[in-house]
Design a protein around this motif. Structure first.
Motif, PDB file in Angstrom:
ATOM      1  N   LYS A 254       0.883  -1.150   0.161  1.00  0.00           N
ATOM      2  CA  LYS A 254      -0.085  -0.028  -0.022  1.00  0.00           C
ATOM      3  C   LYS A 254       0.942   1.250   0.117  1.00  0.00           C
ATOM      4  CE  LYS A 254      -3.629  -0.261   2.533  1.00  0.00           C
ATOM      5  NZ  LYS A 254      -4.417  -0.305   3.807  1.00  0.00           N
ATOM      6  N   ILE A 257       1.975   2.086  -3.467  1.00  0.00           N
ATOM      7  CA  ILE A 257       1.026   2.712  -4.204  1.00  0.00           C
ATOM      8  C   ILE A 257       0.973   4.177  -4.052  1.00  0.00           C
ATOM      9  CG2 ILE A 257      -1.419   2.675  -4.876  1.00  0.00           C
ATOM     10  CD1 ILE A 257      -1.513  -0.210  -4.319  1.00  0.00           C
ATOM     11  N   ILE A 258       0.859   4.384  -2.675  1.00  0.00           N
ATOM     12  CA  ILE A 258       0.810   5.846  -2.274  1.00  0.00           C
ATOM     13  C   ILE A 258       2.013   6.618  -2.546  1.00  0.00           C
ATOM     14  CG2 ILE A 258       0.914   7.423  -0.384  1.00  0.00           C
ATOM     15  CD1 ILE A 258      -0.742   5.016   1.003  1.00  0.00           C
ATOM     16  N   ASN A 261       1.801   6.705  -6.812  1.00  0.00           N
ATOM     17  CA  ASN A 261       0.441   7.641  -7.017  1.00  0.00           C
ATOM     18  C   ASN A 261       0.265   7.419  -8.626  1.00  0.00           C
ATOM     19  OD1 ASN A 261      -1.639   9.242  -6.726  1.00  0.00           O
ATOM     20  ND2 ASN A 261      -0.503  11.041  -6.660  1.00  0.00           N
ATOM     21  N   LEU A 291      -5.942   4.901   0.125  1.00  0.00           N
ATOM     22  CA  LEU A 291      -5.913   5.158  -1.339  1.00  0.00           C
ATOM     23  C   LEU A 291      -6.845   5.887  -1.966  1.00  0.00           C
ATOM     24  CD1 LEU A 291      -5.370   1.311  -2.209  1.00  0.00           C
ATOM     25  CD2 LEU A 291      -3.407   2.925  -1.463  1.00  0.00           C
ATOM     26  N   ILE A 294      -5.448   8.480  -4.384  1.00  0.00           N
ATOM     27  CA  ILE A 294      -4.436   8.116  -5.553  1.00  0.00           C
ATOM     28  C   ILE A 294      -5.155   8.595  -6.779  1.00  0.00           C
ATOM     29  CG2 ILE A 294      -3.600   6.020  -6.526  1.00  0.00           C
ATOM     30  CD1 ILE A 294      -2.178   6.510  -4.225  1.00  0.00           C
TER      31      ILE A 294
END
Length: 334
Positions: A254, A257-258, A261, A291, A294
């Motif tokens: 996670k 992903i952050i 972005n 998220l 995002i």
């Protein structure tokens, strides 16, 4: 546990090479279906290769093809897809069961009634008495040995990890089966498809390119040296996982992903676990408050594209370049 996940992810990726589903619709899940017909090269065989022909396979084994193969068995799906466009159907003795699965195969319709369906079973392959067997690096070493001990001609192929390697395989297979001219025609079709996309992207600067991640059911993504990375790069996108130097299929946390972005997140449309689907994975991402900011989530760009294209290790991989480019830059394709 992490090691097991990576191993399973690698196996899945090698079999299907990460998958995703058709030019996006405008609805929430951005999913669309698509079908593909086998390429008709429409040229007569003009083979100039003379037999016996001795070539080195991907394992470094020198293999002699005594005569033009007329009874071919192929287990890699990508090779089956190539053969369907290279040789007369009567020359195909057997193909993988996956050839009939329209979710992963580009030849499902055309393959009906063509040869038998076979798995990696030495006894069943030997019973067919083929004059040529195509396998890849996923093949069981014991099966390979049994086939060769039975005096069958076995040629091990490289599993492509980019489109250039697909073209190399096409050229090699065309030479082996005596259809070098047809192989060149298919490669020319591939290059034409790629050029059509590139012509629309050529004025784009790096800062205009969208960032993209793929996210598998195993919680992994695709990095440097993968088909996915090659395809999205050719489609005019940037893969931050690859740019950071991560290779293969690393776990995607996670936090990553952050950090990355991404503007687009691509999910598979085919899943190993029947309990998982595009919809469940999509809702998992969109329902995670961490998220919510995002870019892909905010702009409804959690998508999928045709799995039989993005997962293909044959000429049809170029269609994935077209699919993804159209999704990312629809204005360029009007």
């Amino acid at each position: 546990m992490k090691r097991n996940l990576k191993i399973l992810s690698f196996i899945l990726a090698m079999i299907f090479i990460t998958g995703i589903f058709g030019a996006c619709s405008s609805d929430t899940n951005q999913q669309a279906s698509d079908t593909t017909k086998a390429i008709d090269t429409s040229v007569e065989s003009t083979a100039t290769d003379k037999y016996p022909l001795t070539l080195e396979d991907s394992k470094g084994t020198k293999v002699t093809i005594k005569a033009k193969p007329e009874k071919i068995v192929s287990l890699p799906l990508g090779t089956c897809e190539m053969l369907m466009s290279l040789v007369d159907k009567s020359r195909i003795a057997a193909m993988t069961y996956y050839a009939d699965d329209a979710k992963v195969s580009n030849i499902a319709d055309e393959a009906k009634g063509v040869g038998k369906r076979i798995e990696s079973n030495a006894e069943k392959i030997i019973a067919l008495q083929p004059d040529l067997v195509f396998l890849d690096k996923m093949a069981d070493a014991n099966v390979i040995k049994q086939l060769r001990d039975a005096n069958l001609t076995v040629f091990m192929l490289n599993t492509p990890s980019n489109i250039k390697q697909v073209e190399d395989n096409l050229e090699l297979i065309g030479k082996i089966v005596g259809e070098a001219a047809k192989a060149k025609d298919i490669i020319a079709w591939m290059e034409q498809k790629l050029k059509a996309v590139n012509d629309r992207l050529e004025l784009m600067t790096d800062d205009q390119k969208q960032t993209v991640l793929d996210y598998s059911e195993m919680g992994t993504t695709s990095g440097k040296g993968t088909n996915f990375d090659d395809i999205v790069t050719r489609a005019g996108l940037m893969n931050p996982v690859s740019k950071e130097g991560l290779e293969g299929w690393p776990e995607l946390s996670k936090e990553m992903i952050i950090k990355y972005n991404p503007q687009i997140i691509i999910l598979p449309s085919w899943y190993y676990d029947a309990k998982v689907s595009f919809y469940t994975l999509n809702e998992k991402i969109k329902g995670d408050k961490a998220l919510a900011d995002i870019k892909a989530v905010k702009n409804n760009k959690v998508i999928s594209v045709p799995y039989n294209h993005i997962s293909s290790t044959s000429q049809y991989a170029v269609l994935a370049v077209e699919d993804i480019s159209k999704v990312a830059y629809p204005g360029l394709f009007k």
